[in-house]
Scaffold this motif. Structure first.
Motif, PDB file in Angstrom:
ATOM      1  N   VAL A  24       0.862  -1.182   0.000  1.00 52.59           N
ATOM      2  CA  VAL A  24       0.000   0.000   0.000  1.00 52.59           C
ATOM      3  C   VAL A  24       0.899   1.232   0.000  1.00 52.59           C
ATOM      4  CG1 VAL A  24      -1.823   1.242   1.211  1.00 52.59           C
ATOM      5  CG2 VAL A  24      -1.758  -1.263   1.296  1.00 52.59           C
ATOM      6  N   LEU A  68      -3.302   5.023  -1.387  1.00 54.13           N
ATOM      7  CA  LEU A  68      -4.071   5.890  -0.501  1.00 54.13           C
ATOM      8  C   LEU A  68      -3.726   7.331  -0.880  1.00 54.13           C
ATOM      9  CD1 LEU A  68      -3.511   4.083   2.943  1.00 54.13           C
ATOM     10  CD2 LEU A  68      -5.357   3.759   1.286  1.00 54.13           C
ATOM     11  N   VAL A 109      -9.237   0.191   4.845  1.00 49.96           N
ATOM     12  CA  VAL A 109      -7.949  -0.319   4.376  1.00 49.96           C
ATOM     13  C   VAL A 109      -7.878  -1.829   4.601  1.00 49.96           C
ATOM     14  CG1 VAL A 109      -5.444  -0.258   4.724  1.00 49.96           C
ATOM     15  CG2 VAL A 109      -6.755   1.873   4.727  1.00 49.96           C
ATOM     16  N   GLU A 132      -9.875  -3.676   1.950  1.00 49.97           N
ATOM     17  CA  GLU A 132      -9.219  -3.655   0.634  1.00 49.97           C
ATOM     18  C   GLU A 132      -8.005  -4.588   0.621  1.00 49.97           C
ATOM     19  OE1 GLU A 132      -9.838  -2.221  -2.308  1.00 49.97           O
ATOM     20  OE2 GLU A 132     -11.750  -1.400  -1.615  1.00 49.97           O
TER      21      GLU A 132
END
Length: 405
Positions: free
Chosen positions: A202, A282, A377, A380
């Protein structure tokens, strides 16, 4: 205006123009940002000069009358630096320097200087040095690099190369050397990324100074450097994060900015490999900034340049604690409500309608709505993880608020 807190700061004037492509409102926004850049670099903007022009003067960027006004102010107020909001050509920079007789910088030079100050690791310093050399190369006339110049010897007798040709060759050789050094480091970093296994990756992306590093510290419980200045983070930082027993890698990347110098985009593309190889982005946004939607466009443009615009993305609107809508003038019946007058609830409704569940509103520094952020988060990352490792789906159940509290 940024308050002057240090008498040692360099006194500077800021100069910009209003054109067909850039109205007065837009110019004010750019000069506000330029003032923040100046402060970050160690300067203090004393005054702004603006002029309406169809296009910049090819010789001096602004007109002769305005240039005389700038020169008089500089002489009367002991100003040491003149900073222009757009990139100057080599000829413009030389001509302006002769007239003003002070240090002349453009927006690109200023950003490069900040990057040079902020670069801490060998990799970041190499990238910044490459960008500076590529910026310097077309501007060498009148800028001599005597320290590295040859002094003659065998094979150097006779007319040989002129000074400027020698300088250019030195800089070109330096550029080639730096590019090779970056290639070597890139290979080493690629091996490091490969050694991390197949954990979900991420990446935090966003405009500079939107709170990415603060959010990184809160989520990963680490101590990444965070400061209320532009480009506080240059080196990509990667941390292992665990949310409800689900591990993943979270990376904090260099912030973007409007009018980002081409040299920096090119030299820092390798740093953004963490973005290119991420499974989830993000996109952090400072919703308290009056021009945050333009910031989003600037970030999306860079993401497109590094082939990352199609990645799964969650919009994270940060700094909700600092958001204040501009009040409507009740005495002026002709005042039209614009986006600047939206309440936070209206912005939330607008973006939720645009992209559904992929929009979150938080305050990293006040830790507001972080549970909602973690859940989103987690969901996902879990979806990506169980697709990659379907056999251990049972290890990561649906998010449980009670376990987090």
């Amino acid at each position: 205006m940024i308050e002057k807190k240090d008498i040692a700061l360099e006194k500077a004037v800021l100069i910009g123009i209003v054109t067909n492509d850039q109205d007065e409102t837009k110019l004010k926004e750019y000069l506000d940002e330029l003032e923040f850049l100046t402060f970050t670099a160690g300067g203090y903007a004393v005054k702004r000069f603006t002029q309406k022009m169809d296009m910049p003067n090819p010789k001096t960027f602004i007109g002769s009358g305005k240039m005389d006004e700038v020169r008089e102010y500089i002489e009367e107020n002991d100003i040491t630096t003149a900073i222009f909001d757009d990139e100057l050509s080599a000829a413009q920079e030389r001509n302006i320097s002769k007239i003003l007789n002070v240090k002349v910088l453009d927006r690109t030079n200023l950003i490069l200087d900040i990057f040079a100050q902020r670069a801490k690791t060998s990799y970041a310093r190499t990238q910044v040095e490459l960008a500076q050399c590529e910026y310097l190369l077309p501007r060498l006339r009148g800028m001599w690099t005597h320290l590295e110049r040859q002094k003659g010897g065998i094979g150097m007798r006779g007319p040989g190369e002129t000074e400027i040709e020698t300088d250019r060759r030195i800089v070109r050789d330096k550029i080639a050397l730096l590019k090779e050094r970056i290639k070597t480091i890139d290979k080493q970093m690629a091996v490091q990324r490969g050694n991390r296994g197949k954990m979900v990756r991420v990446a935090l992306v966003g405009y500079t100074n939107v709170g990415k590093s603060t959010l990184m510290n809160v989520i990963s419980k680490s101590d990444v450097f965070a400061e209320n200045k532009l480009f506080a983070t240059l080196d990509t930082t990667v941390r292992k994060v665990v949310i409800q027993n689900l591990p993943f890698l979270l990376s904090d990347t260099v912030g973007f900015i409007r009018k980002l110098p081409t040299q920096l985009v090119d030299s820092f593309k390798s740093t953004l490999d963490e973005v290119r190889e991420a499974d989830l982005l993000l996109h952090v946004v400072d919703i308290s900034h009056p021009n945050f939607e333009e910031h989003i466009e600037s970030v999306n443009k860079v993401l497109g340049e590094i082939d990352s615009s199609d990645k799964p993305t969650i919009m994270v609107f940060n700094k909700i604690d600092a958001y204040e809508a501009e009040p409507l003038d009740q005495d002026d019946l002709e005042t039209e409500k614009t986006s600047r007058h939206y309440t936070l609830e209206e912005w939330q409704s607008t973006w939720m309608n645009k992209i559904g569940e992929n929009a979150l509103f938080i305050s990293a520094i006040k830790k507001e709505n972080l549970e909602e952020f973690k859940k989103r988060v987690y969901d996902e990352v879990r979806a990506i993880h169980v697709t990659r490792f379907p056999y251990n789906n049972f290890l990561y159940p649906d998010y449980n608020y009670e376990e987090m509290n």
